[in-house]
Design a protein around this motif. Structure first.
Motif, short mmCIF file in Angstrom:
data_model
loop_
_atom_site.label_atom_id
_atom_site.label_comp_id
_atom_site.label_asym_id
_atom_site.label_seq_id
_atom_site.Cartn_x
_atom_site.Cartn_y
_atom_site.Cartn_z
N LYS A 21 -1.79 1.94 -1.36
CA LYS A 21 -2.25 1.82 -2.89
C LYS A 21 -2.17 0.35 -3.52
N LYS A 22 -1.02 -0.13 -3.13
CA LYS A 22 -0.59 -1.40 -3.77
C LYS A 22 -1.41 -2.49 -3.15
N ALA A 23 -1.93 -2.53 -1.65
CA ALA A 23 -2.78 -3.32 -0.95
C ALA A 23 -4.25 -3.10 -1.31
N LYS A 24 -4.58 -2.22 -2.09
CA LYS A 24 -5.87 -1.53 -2.04
C LYS A 24 -6.68 -1.33 -0.67
N CYS A 25 -6.03 -0.47 0.30
CA CYS A 25 -6.62 -0.19 1.25
C CYS A 25 -6.31 1.19 1.64
N THR A 26 -6.67 1.65 2.69
CA THR A 26 -6.19 3.31 3.24
C THR A 26 -5.11 3.24 3.67
N GLN A 27 -4.44 4.40 3.74
CA GLN A 27 -3.26 4.76 4.47
C GLN A 27 -3.62 4.67 5.93
N ALA A 28 -4.56 4.99 6.59
CA ALA A 28 -5.17 4.93 7.98
C ALA A 28 -5.25 3.42 8.25
#
Length: 71
Positions: A22-29
């Motif tokens: 969320k902080k890095a603006k990407c997915t958990q995957a």
């Protein structure tokens, strides 16, 4: 290996993979793949490190007498 370092820093900061994503603006995957040792785009690496409050510092592996890089 950078994947292990990212995981260590994330855990040290008490973040879950989802929280870092969320902080890095990407997915958990994406975080899972990176921590698993998969290849990573430089732009994604920059966002993840920035989200962790870290950066990249480049330095030569070794230097000769005149300061030139030695391979």
């Amino acid at each position: 290996m950078i994947s292990k370092q990212i995981k260590q820093i994330r855990e040290w900061q008490g973040l879950t993979q989802k929280g870092l994503a969320k902080k890095a603006k990407c997915t958990q995957a994406t975080i899972s793949h990176i921590e698993g040792g998969r290849d990573i785009k430089f732009s994604v690496l920059e966002r993840i490190l920035s989200a962790l409050g870290w950066g990249i510092n480049l330095s030569p592996l070794s230097q000769g007498e005149g300061g030139e890089n030695v391979k």
